[in-house]
Scaffold this active site. Structure first.
Site, PDB file in Angstrom:
ATOM      1  N   VAL A  97      -5.008 -50.838  32.641  1.00  0.00           N
ATOM      2  CA  VAL A  97      -3.980 -51.837  32.355  1.00  0.00           C
ATOM      3  C   VAL A  97      -4.134 -53.046  33.282  1.00  0.00           C
ATOM      4  CG1 VAL A  97      -1.487 -52.294  32.263  1.00  0.00           C
ATOM      5  CG2 VAL A  97      -2.381 -50.079  31.492  1.00  0.00           C
ATOM      6  N   CYS A  98      -4.488 -52.795  34.524  1.00  0.00           N
ATOM      7  CA  CYS A  98      -4.549 -53.851  35.539  1.00  0.00           C
ATOM      8  C   CYS A  98      -5.416 -55.048  35.136  1.00  0.00           C
ATOM      9  CB  CYS A  98      -5.003 -53.280  36.875  1.00  0.00           C
ATOM     10  SG  CYS A  98      -3.924 -51.972  37.501  1.00  0.00           S
ATOM     11  N   PRO A  99      -6.629 -54.843  34.614  1.00  0.00           N
ATOM     12  CA  PRO A  99      -7.423 -56.035  34.286  1.00  0.00           C
ATOM     13  C   PRO A  99      -6.814 -56.874  33.171  1.00  0.00           C
ATOM     14  CG  PRO A  99      -8.548 -54.054  33.530  1.00  0.00           C
ATOM     15  CD  PRO A  99      -7.380 -53.613  34.372  1.00  0.00           C
TER      16      PRO A  99
END
Length: 181
Positions: A51-53
C-alpha cells in the site's frame, strides 16, 4: 497522540532524498526547517510493502500543488535512510518522488507524535498538516491496511489556509460560510 493545536515536536531525524548518493548522515528538524512554510508530513508503515508505494506516488504526483500553497511535502517511515535509498532505486516511480523521506528508524518522532503501532512497531499511516508556526492544524490516522487520499490532504490544506468556515465537501474556489450578522 498529538493533535490539533499541539506544537510539533522539535526532534532531529535522519533524512534521505534522491537516488544520486548514499546517505551521509543528513538530518532534519521540521520545527526549524522550512521557515514560513506549511508542512505536510505523512508517515507510512514500512518500505518495500504494497500500500505504501501507492501513497508515496500519489503524493508525489501532486507535490507541485502543495508547493503552490507554500507547503512542503515530507514523507517518513521507521526505516533507515539506506533502506529508503534502496527502495527508491528499485522503483522508478519512487525514485521520482522528489521530496525528503525521514528515516525515523529509532521511532523517536513517531513515538513523540503517538503514532506507533504497539504490535507491529511501525508507524500508522498518519498525516499531519503543520502551519508555519509549527502548530498542528490537521491530523489523519489510518490503520496499516488502508491507504490515504492525497487529494483530500490537499483539500484540507486549502480549507485551513482560508482561515474561514468551510462546509462539508468544500473545495478551493467554493464559497465559504458566512455567519449571519
Amino acid at each position: 497522540m498529538l493533535t490539533i493545536g499541539d506544537t510539533f515536536p522539535a526532534i532531529t531525524v535522519p533524512v534521505q532524498q534522491g537516488t544520486s548518493a548514499l546517505p551521509a548522515g543528513e538530518t532534519l528538524d521540521l520545527t526549524t526547517a522550512y521557515p514560513g512554510k506549511w508542512k505536510v508530513l505523512f508517515y507510512w508503515p514500512k518500505d518495500f510493502t504494497f500500500v505504501c508505494p501507492t501513497e508515496i506516488v500519489g503524493y508525489s504526483q501532486i507535490k507541485g500543488d502543495f508547493e503552490d500553497r507554500d507547503a512542503v511535502l515530507i514523507g517518513a517511515s521507521t526505516d533507515t535512510a539506506h533502506v529508503h535509498l534502496a527502495w527508491r532505486k528499485s522503483d522508478p516511480d519512487l525514485a521520482a518522488a522528489d521530496f525528503p523521506w525521514l528515516a525515523d528508524n529509532g521511532a523517536k518522532l513517531a513515538d513523540a507524535l503517538g503514532i506507533l503501532d504497539k504490535n507491529e512497531h511501525v508507524a500508522f499511516r498518519a498525516t499531519f498538516i503543520v502551519d508555519p508556526d509549527n502548530v498542528i492544524q490537521a491530523v489523519q490516522v489510518n490503520g496499516l491496511n488502508v491507504g490515504r487520499n492525497p487529494a483530500e490532504t490537499l483539500r484540507v490544506l486549502d480549507a485551513l489556509q482560508t482561515d474561514e468556515l468551510c462546509p462539508c465537501n468544500w473545495n478551493k474556489g467554493d464559497d465559504v460560510l458566512q455567519v449571519a450578522a
